[in-house]
Enzyme design. Structure first.
Site, short mmCIF file in Angstrom:
data_model
loop_
_atom_site.label_atom_id
_atom_site.label_comp_id
_atom_site.label_asym_id
_atom_site.label_seq_id
_atom_site.Cartn_x
_atom_site.Cartn_y
_atom_site.Cartn_z
N ARG A 1 -15.41 -3.83 46.04
CA ARG A 1 -16.23 -3.75 44.82
C ARG A 1 -17.61 -3.18 45.17
O ARG A 1 -18.17 -2.38 44.44
CB ARG A 1 -16.36 -5.11 44.13
CG ARG A 1 -17.40 -5.12 43.01
CD ARG A 1 -17.27 -6.26 42.01
NE ARG A 1 -16.95 -7.54 42.59
CZ ARG A 1 -17.77 -8.30 43.34
NH1 ARG A 1 -19.00 -7.90 43.58
NH2 ARG A 1 -17.35 -9.44 43.84
N TYR B 1 -21.11 10.38 20.65
CA TYR B 1 -19.70 9.99 20.80
C TYR B 1 -19.53 8.59 20.20
O TYR B 1 -20.34 7.69 20.46
CB TYR B 1 -19.34 10.01 22.30
CG TYR B 1 -18.06 9.27 22.60
CD1 TYR B 1 -16.86 9.66 22.01
CD2 TYR B 1 -18.04 8.15 23.43
CE1 TYR B 1 -15.69 8.98 22.26
CE2 TYR B 1 -16.87 7.47 23.69
CZ TYR B 1 -15.70 7.88 23.10
OH TYR B 1 -14.54 7.19 23.34
N ASP C 1 -25.94 12.16 28.70
CA ASP C 1 -24.48 12.18 28.82
C ASP C 1 -24.08 13.65 28.96
O ASP C 1 -24.16 14.42 28.00
CB ASP C 1 -23.86 11.53 27.58
CG ASP C 1 -22.34 11.50 27.64
OD1 ASP C 1 -21.76 12.28 28.42
OD2 ASP C 1 -21.73 10.72 26.87
N LYS D 1 -12.96 13.42 31.90
CA LYS D 1 -12.89 14.71 31.21
C LYS D 1 -12.91 15.85 32.23
O LYS D 1 -12.01 15.95 33.03
CB LYS D 1 -14.02 14.77 30.19
CG LYS D 1 -14.12 13.51 29.29
CD LYS D 1 -12.89 13.31 28.46
CE LYS D 1 -12.81 12.07 27.60
NZ LYS D 1 -13.71 10.97 27.70
#
Ligand SMILES: Cc1ncc(COP(=O)(O)O)c(C=O)c1O
Length: 390
Positions: A48, A101, A173, A198
């Site tokens: 982690r 978004y 973003d 993406k």
């Protein structure tokens, strides 16, 4: 080593010290043997906190954005959530794009509002509106450019100046552009965010997110983790909140990033042809593509982007029913959510990706269709759209 394509292929990809493996292995491990208590090999303790496959990806992402530190996450929204918790405090005011978004807006409006953030939608392309909306409590401008799905453009350098004049951060973003087309840190942004699901991943086979920071950014030294430094706060929160990608997902995103430049060149070329065809089509009322000279953000996009991207949206004269029919008839364009993969996708934002903002200020037109223009032969893409529109 400074060329974008060279960095994409080599940054973070040192051949393995033990075997010479040219590709960084998938370190599918949760933990690491210690040479005595605290005797970590290479700093690895628990996956982690850090994992070598993830480190390779994070190094590559930092290089591609021209930053100093990359951090990878299990999704774009996990990256956003980490950044907002690390950089902000309950009571802070944030400006968000009025065409953000839908999932980003939902995170602000339905999750972080309950934590005490005050998020206000503003048309970021209108600098006077942004200036007027800034308050003493404004700590961040959240910018998305181009926006999903209306391809709105905001001037990153101007927003950075405005944010900094008022003691706020600028977060960008950069998902739609990708670091190949646009580099927000060089334009003055404090932190860049990606849905690596993406274009960075590029093959529709992984969900991921990223943050990249550049020069040191000071946060108020008010006792919050990170001692007043944004990078340290992000590193702390990434581990403390735990929204990290697994080794295989990290490896997939890293593999995708190596071919980003060549893919983006073709995405842009195909999308320009698609946009030009749609502009001429009698069934189409309006085309949203920043490469079109009539797009209101065209000049800003031309100034800050290397190309105009692979996303094209359009509104049908026949409204929602016509939009649904086009989505149904398309064949090479696959009906599906997401974007940025090698295959072309078509979707109806009002009922699909942006259903969560229905009834809000961010509701998208019902006659809107969004295309993620892929890398198929352009003649096949144009013929498919022609059939779907006829
Ligand atoms: C512009 C933009 N930002 C953020 C996200 C969220 O990313 P993810 O789906 O990887 O959580 C998306 C997803 O579609 C997006 O399009």
């Amino acid at each position: 080593m400074s060329g974008f394509e060279t960095l994409a292929i080599h940054a973070g990809s040192e051949p393995d010290a033990g075997t010479g493996s040219v590709v960084v292995p998938i370190y599918q491990t949760s933990t690491y043997k210690q040479d005595g208590v605290g005797g970590l090999r290479g700093g690895y303790e628990y996956s982690r906190s850090a994992n070598p496959t993830r480190t390779a990806l994070e190094t590559c992402l930092a290089a591609l954005e021209g930053g100093t530190r990359g951090l990878a996450f299990a999704s774009g929204l996990a990256a956003e959530d980490c950044l907002l918790h690390a950089a902000l405090q309950p009571g802070d005011h944030v400006l968000v794009p009025s065409d953000a978004y839908g999932g980003t807006y939902r995170l602000f409006a339905r999750v972080l509002t309950r934590w005490g953030l005050d998020a206000e939608p503003v048309p970021l392309g209108d600098l006077d509106a942004v200036r007027a909306a800034i308050r003493p409590a404004t700590r961040m401008i959240w910018c998305e450019t181009p926006t999903n799905p209306l391809l709105g453009i905001a001037d990153i350098a101007a927003l950075a100046t405005l944010a900094h004049e008022h003691g706020a951060l600028l977060a960008v973003d950069n998902t739609f552009a990708s670091p190949y087309l646009q580099q927000p840190l060089a334009l003055g942004a404090d932190v860049v965010m990606h849905s690596t699901t993406k274009y960075l991943g590029g093959h529709s086979d992984v969900i991921g997110g990223a943050l990249v920071v550049g020069d040191p950014v000071a946060l108020p030294a008010d006792g919050r983790p990170g001692d007043g430094d944004l990078t340290a706060a992000l590193v702390f929160h990434q581990n403390a909140m735990g929204g990290v990608p697994g080794p295989f997902d990290s490896w997939l995103v890293h593999r995708g990033a190596k071919t980003l430049a060549v893919r983006m060149d073709r995405h842009c070329a195909n999308a320009e042809r698609v946009a030009a065809m749609l502009v001429e089509h009698p069934a189409v009322a309006r085309v949203y593509y920043p490469g079109l000279p009539e797009h209101p953000g065209h000049e800003t996009a031309a100034k800050q982007m290397r190309g105009f991207g692979g996303m094209v949206s359009f509104v049908l004269r026949g409204g929602e029913e016509a939009a649904l029919q086009v989505c149904k008839r398309a064949e090479v364009f696959t009906l599906g959510e997401s974007l940025g993969g090698v295959e072309s996708l078509i979707e109806h934002p009002h009922r699909m990706t942006h259903a969560s903002v229905a009834g809000s200020q961010l509701e998208v037109p019902a006659g809107l269709v969004r295309l993620s223009v892929g890398l198929e032969s352009i003649d096949d893409l144009l013929a498919d759209l022609g059939n779907a529109l006829s």
